[in-house]
Design an enzyme around this catalytic site. Structure first.
Site, short mmCIF file in Angstrom:
data_model
loop_
_atom_site.label_atom_id
_atom_site.label_comp_id
_atom_site.label_asym_id
_atom_site.label_seq_id
_atom_site.Cartn_x
_atom_site.Cartn_y
_atom_site.Cartn_z
N GLU A 96 -1.94 -32.23 -23.34
CA GLU A 96 -1.67 -31.48 -24.57
C GLU A 96 -2.06 -30.01 -24.43
O GLU A 96 -1.40 -29.14 -25.00
CB GLU A 96 -2.44 -32.09 -25.74
CG GLU A 96 -1.96 -33.49 -26.12
CD GLU A 96 -2.87 -34.16 -27.13
OE1 GLU A 96 -3.83 -33.52 -27.60
OE2 GLU A 96 -2.62 -35.33 -27.43
N VAL A 97 -3.14 -29.76 -23.74
CA VAL A 97 -3.63 -28.38 -23.63
C VAL A 97 -3.35 -27.88 -22.21
O VAL A 97 -3.84 -28.47 -21.23
CB VAL A 97 -5.14 -28.30 -23.94
CG1 VAL A 97 -5.63 -26.86 -23.79
CG2 VAL A 97 -5.44 -28.83 -25.34
N ASP A 129 -15.48 -33.12 -26.56
CA ASP A 129 -14.13 -33.22 -27.11
C ASP A 129 -14.22 -33.31 -28.64
O ASP A 129 -15.06 -34.01 -29.18
CB ASP A 129 -13.41 -34.45 -26.55
CG ASP A 129 -11.91 -34.39 -26.79
OD1 ASP A 129 -11.16 -34.25 -25.80
OD2 ASP A 129 -11.49 -34.48 -27.96
N ILE A 130 -13.34 -32.57 -29.32
CA ILE A 130 -13.37 -32.51 -30.78
C ILE A 130 -12.95 -33.84 -31.41
O ILE A 130 -13.27 -34.12 -32.57
CB ILE A 130 -12.47 -31.36 -31.27
CG1 ILE A 130 -12.90 -30.88 -32.64
CG2 ILE A 130 -11.00 -31.72 -31.24
CD1 ILE A 130 -12.30 -29.54 -33.03
N HIS A 145 -8.12 -29.44 -17.20
CA HIS A 145 -9.38 -30.02 -17.67
C HIS A 145 -9.50 -31.45 -17.19
O HIS A 145 -8.50 -32.14 -17.01
CB HIS A 145 -9.48 -29.96 -19.20
CG HIS A 145 -8.30 -30.54 -19.92
ND1 HIS A 145 -7.12 -29.86 -20.06
CD2 HIS A 145 -8.13 -31.75 -20.52
CE1 HIS A 145 -6.26 -30.60 -20.74
NE2 HIS A 145 -6.85 -31.76 -21.03
N ASN A 190 -5.16 -35.61 -17.37
CA ASN A 190 -3.78 -35.74 -17.82
C ASN A 190 -3.00 -34.52 -17.32
O ASN A 190 -3.47 -33.39 -17.45
CB ASN A 190 -3.71 -35.81 -19.35
CG ASN A 190 -4.40 -37.05 -19.88
OD1 ASN A 190 -4.31 -38.12 -19.31
ND2 ASN A 190 -5.11 -36.90 -21.00
N HIS A 206 -11.40 -34.96 -18.34
CA HIS A 206 -12.15 -35.68 -19.37
C HIS A 206 -13.21 -36.54 -18.69
O HIS A 206 -12.93 -37.23 -17.71
CB HIS A 206 -11.24 -36.65 -20.13
CG HIS A 206 -10.13 -36.02 -20.90
ND1 HIS A 206 -10.10 -35.97 -22.27
CD2 HIS A 206 -8.97 -35.44 -20.50
CE1 HIS A 206 -8.99 -35.39 -22.68
NE2 HIS A 206 -8.27 -35.06 -21.63
P1 AMP Z 1 -5.16 -33.54 -23.00
O1 AMP Z 1 -4.31 -34.46 -23.81
O2 AMP Z 1 -5.61 -34.16 -21.70
O3 AMP Z 1 -4.54 -32.18 -22.84
O4 AMP Z 1 -6.51 -33.37 -23.81
C1 AMP Z 1 -6.79 -32.32 -24.66
C2 AMP Z 1 -8.06 -32.66 -25.37
O5 AMP Z 1 -8.56 -31.48 -25.99
C3 AMP Z 1 -7.91 -33.71 -26.48
O6 AMP Z 1 -8.73 -34.82 -26.17
C4 AMP Z 1 -8.38 -32.97 -27.74
O7 AMP Z 1 -9.11 -33.79 -28.61
C5 AMP Z 1 -9.23 -31.86 -27.15
N1 AMP Z 1 -9.37 -30.67 -27.98
C6 AMP Z 1 -8.39 -29.96 -28.57
N2 AMP Z 1 -8.90 -28.90 -29.21
C7 AMP Z 1 -10.24 -28.92 -29.00
C8 AMP Z 1 -11.33 -28.09 -29.40
N3 AMP Z 1 -11.14 -27.00 -30.17
N4 AMP Z 1 -12.57 -28.42 -28.99
C9 AMP Z 1 -12.78 -29.51 -28.24
N5 AMP Z 1 -11.79 -30.32 -27.83
C10 AMP Z 1 -10.54 -30.05 -28.21
#
Ligand code: AMP
Length: 119
Positions: A98-99, A33-34, A103, A90, A105
């Site tokens: 968010e994405v 995770d970034i 996924h 999530n 974690h």
């Molecule tokens: P969620 O809130 O469960 O959708 O988590 C999305 C996660 O993606 C967050 O923890 C971000 O820090 C992570 N994230 C977003 N962009 C990147 C990226 N380019 N590389 C790695 N992790 C990312």
């Protein structure tokens, strides 16, 4: 929800955005995770397009589902996490997703804290 081909994980899977890969096989990509919330914070994503947990659970083939969880376990073995870990998926707005590419974690290397914030 329609799958958004321009989401950031789709771009990572296409190789358009770099990632710090931990594990990869035919079914999953696992990368750091970034914005890590624990010393170990890895995201495991299916290679095929699914928006969230329910989309994956309802539409993925048995091979994709098995492959995903076996890939996640292979990732855990590589990480050699001591003293436990937490898996988080999530999902949707109230779940804080968010994405919009499914996924899970993996959080480890720290005490993750209470399961749900009461704030
Ligand atoms: P969620 O809130 O469960 O959708 O988590 C999305 C996660 O993606 C967050 O923890 C971000 O820090 C992570 N994230 C977003 N962009 C990147 C990226 N380019 N590389 C790695 N992790 C990312």
């Amino acid at each position: 929800m329609t799958y958004d081909n321009e989401n950031i994980f789709a771009k990572i899977l296409r190789g358009n955005i770099p990632n710090d890969t931990v594990y990869e096989d035919e079914y999953v990509l696992a990368f750091k995770d970034i914005n890590p919330l624990c010393p170990i914070h890895v995201l495991v994503i299916p290679k095929n397009p699914f928006t969230d947990a329910s989309d994956f659970n309802s539409r993925a083939t048995p091979d994709e589902i098995t492959g995903f969880w076996k890939g996640l376990e292979a990732t855990l073995e590589l990480l050699e996490i001591r003293d436990g870990y937490r898996l988080i998926a999530n999902t949707g707005r109230n779940g804080g997703q968010e994405v919009p590419h499914y996924h899970v974690h993996i959080l480890g290397g720290c005490s993750v804290g209470p399961m749900v914030s009461r704030n």
